[in-house]
Design an enzyme around this catalytic site. Structure first.
Site, PDB file in Angstrom:
ATOM      1  N   ASP A  72       0.877  -1.186   0.000  1.00  0.00           N
ATOM      2  CA  ASP A  72       0.000   0.000   0.000  1.00  0.00           C
ATOM      3  C   ASP A  72       0.908   1.230   0.000  1.00  0.00           C
ATOM      4  O   ASP A  72       1.876   1.267   0.758  1.00  0.00           O
ATOM      5  CB  ASP A  72      -0.888   0.000   1.259  1.00  0.00           C
ATOM      6  CG  ASP A  72      -2.093   0.936   1.141  1.00  0.00           C
ATOM      7  OD1 ASP A  72      -1.919   2.067   0.637  1.00  0.00           O
ATOM      8  OD2 ASP A  72      -3.185   0.544   1.567  1.00  0.00           O
ATOM      9  N   HIS A 145     -10.023   1.206  -6.705  1.00  0.00           N
ATOM     10  CA  HIS A 145     -11.203   0.600  -7.317  1.00  0.00           C
ATOM     11  C   HIS A 145     -11.603   1.246  -8.641  1.00  0.00           C
ATOM     12  O   HIS A 145     -12.685   0.981  -9.157  1.00  0.00           O
ATOM     13  CB  HIS A 145     -12.374   0.615  -6.337  1.00  0.00           C
ATOM     14  CG  HIS A 145     -12.259  -0.443  -5.264  1.00  0.00           C
ATOM     15  ND1 HIS A 145     -11.172  -1.282  -5.185  1.00  0.00           N
ATOM     16  CD2 HIS A 145     -13.081  -0.809  -4.249  1.00  0.00           C
ATOM     17  CE1 HIS A 145     -11.340  -2.104  -4.157  1.00  0.00           C
ATOM     18  NE2 HIS A 145     -12.482  -1.839  -3.575  1.00  0.00           N
ATOM     19  N   ARG A 152      -4.621  -2.826 -13.356  1.00  0.00           N
ATOM     20  CA  ARG A 152      -3.179  -2.859 -13.092  1.00  0.00           C
ATOM     21  C   ARG A 152      -2.865  -3.909 -12.025  1.00  0.00           C
ATOM     22  O   ARG A 152      -1.909  -4.686 -12.152  1.00  0.00           O
ATOM     23  CB  ARG A 152      -2.690  -1.480 -12.652  1.00  0.00           C
ATOM     24  CG  ARG A 152      -1.187  -1.386 -12.641  1.00  0.00           C
ATOM     25  CD  ARG A 152      -0.612  -0.084 -12.071  1.00  0.00           C
ATOM     26  NE  ARG A 152      -1.373   1.103 -12.335  1.00  0.00           N
ATOM     27  CZ  ARG A 152      -2.086   1.758 -11.419  1.00  0.00           C
ATOM     28  NH1 ARG A 152      -2.145   1.297 -10.181  1.00  0.00           N
ATOM     29  NH2 ARG A 152      -2.733   2.852 -11.725  1.00  0.00           N
TER      30      ARG A 152
HETATM   31  N1  SAH Z   1      -8.123  -3.795   2.906  1.00  0.00           N
HETATM   32  C1  SAH Z   1      -8.473  -2.615   3.666  1.00  0.00           C
HETATM   33  C2  SAH Z   1      -9.065  -1.516   2.832  1.00  0.00           C
HETATM   34  C3  SAH Z   1      -8.175  -1.040   1.702  1.00  0.00           C
HETATM   35  S1  SAH Z   1      -8.674   0.550   1.089  1.00  0.00           S
HETATM   36  C4  SAH Z   1      -9.418  -2.978   4.805  1.00  0.00           C
HETATM   37  O1  SAH Z   1      -9.618  -4.175   5.078  1.00  0.00           O
HETATM   38  O2  SAH Z   1      -9.977  -2.109   5.453  1.00  0.00           O
HETATM   39  C5  SAH Z   1      -7.674   0.673  -0.338  1.00  0.00           C
HETATM   40  C6  SAH Z   1      -6.206   0.936  -0.076  1.00  0.00           C
HETATM   41  O3  SAH Z   1      -5.540   0.795  -1.319  1.00  0.00           O
HETATM   42  C7  SAH Z   1      -5.883   2.337   0.436  1.00  0.00           C
HETATM   43  O4  SAH Z   1      -5.209   2.259   1.646  1.00  0.00           O
HETATM   44  C8  SAH Z   1      -4.985   2.947  -0.654  1.00  0.00           C
HETATM   45  O5  SAH Z   1      -3.903   3.715  -0.157  1.00  0.00           O
HETATM   46  C9  SAH Z   1      -4.479   1.726  -1.368  1.00  0.00           C
HETATM   47  N2  SAH Z   1      -4.148   1.953  -2.770  1.00  0.00           N
HETATM   48  C10 SAH Z   1      -4.932   2.487  -3.732  1.00  0.00           C
HETATM   49  N3  SAH Z   1      -4.295   2.542  -4.904  1.00  0.00           N
HETATM   50  C11 SAH Z   1      -3.051   2.024  -4.675  1.00  0.00           C
HETATM   51  C12 SAH Z   1      -1.900   1.809  -5.496  1.00  0.00           C
HETATM   52  N4  SAH Z   1      -1.886   2.123  -6.790  1.00  0.00           N
HETATM   53  N5  SAH Z   1      -0.804   1.276  -4.932  1.00  0.00           N
HETATM   54  C13 SAH Z   1      -0.782   0.949  -3.624  1.00  0.00           C
HETATM   55  N6  SAH Z   1      -1.846   1.120  -2.805  1.00  0.00           N
HETATM   56  C14 SAH Z   1      -2.960   1.649  -3.321  1.00  0.00           C
HETATM   57 MG    MG Z   2     -12.449  -3.475  -0.015  1.00  0.00          MG
END
Ligand code: SAH
Ligand code: MG
Length: 212
Positions: A72, A145, A152
């Site tokens: 992340d 999302h 990707r």
């Molecule tokens: N799994 C978590 C929720 C994830 S929210 C839970 O259980 O609550 C989505 C996360 O994806 C965010 O923290 C965001 O920083 C990360 N994210 C989004 N795009 C990203 C990217 N291109 N590379 C790395 N992390 C990414």
């Molecule tokens: Mg989710």
């Protein structure tokens, strides 16, 4: 099994205090996935945020003495940015002018006793995937999302799932009125690839097993 009897809840008594986006039935399934898959090799998640999914998978992985990589950049997805629907002002770092969920993430995994299980990778998912060469027993996709981001992640990480490994995709909504369609689209790609077979669906969590 009564919910309170599930092994996850015997190991995790602060689930409701962790910021994040995971239903209890999905959390239980993530624990089981981590526990069952860690036997074969390392697990990896994309999208650790504040550590909720990380702790669910990680507590299962810990049972096997395994390793969970958590990728992340900790700067939030589109919907976490200021003025967006899921913005959390307490995660905004005014010095950098960006979101930063990493300090809370570390607090969560420390509180859960996962310092010897979880390897945080603070980087964009595409960068982390670029020269990845370790076959993975579980890839859990829960990052950005948008179609671009989900695609990707699918292209970068699905090929890293070992034979017998699992691809898990969160936030699959078959009804577009219930949520964005990007996770559903990559789940369909996994099925159409011929490389994965459907291995169950728990709430919005879709599972696909890598075939030999
Ligand atoms: N799994 C978590 C929720 C994830 S929210 C839970 O259980 O609550 C989505 C996360 O994806 C965010 O923290 C965001 O920083 C990360 N994210 C989004 N795009 C990203 C990217 N291109 N590379 C790395 N992390 C990414
Ligand atoms: Mg989710």
């Amino acid at each position: 099994m009564k919910q309170a009897d599930h092994p996850l809840w015997q190991r995790l008594d602060f689930f409701d205090q962790i910021k994040g986006f995971m239903a209890r039935d999905e959390a239980e399934n993530l624990y089981e996935l981590g526990r069952d898959q860690a036997r074969l090799g390392p697990c990896l998640e994309i999208g650790g945020y504040c550590g909720l999914s990380t702790v669910c998978i990680g507590l299962g992985v810990r049972e096997r003495g395994g390793v969970l990589f958590s990728v992340d950049h900790h700067q939030g997805s589109e919907e976490h940015q200021p003025d967006e629907e899921y913005h959390d002002a307490s995660l905004f770092d005014s010095r950098t002018g960006r979101m930063n969920s990493f300090p809370v993430f570390l607090q969560t995994i420390t509180r859960a006793g996962l310092q010897e299980t979880v390897v945080p990778i603070v980087a964009p998912s595409g960068l982390a995937a670029r020269q990845w060469a370790t076959p993975l027993s579980l890839v859990f996709i829960d990052g950005g999302h948008s179609f671009e981001a989900a695609l990707r992640d699918y292209r970068g990480w699905a090929p890293q799932v070992m034979i017998g490994g699992m691809l898990a995709v969160h936030d699959i909504f078959t009804d577009p009125s219930q949520g964005g369609q990007a996770p559903h689209e990559i789940a369909k790609m996994a099925q159409a690839s011929g490389l994965f077979e459907p291995a169950g669906m728990v709430n919005t969590l879709g599972l696909f097993r890598r075939l030999g």
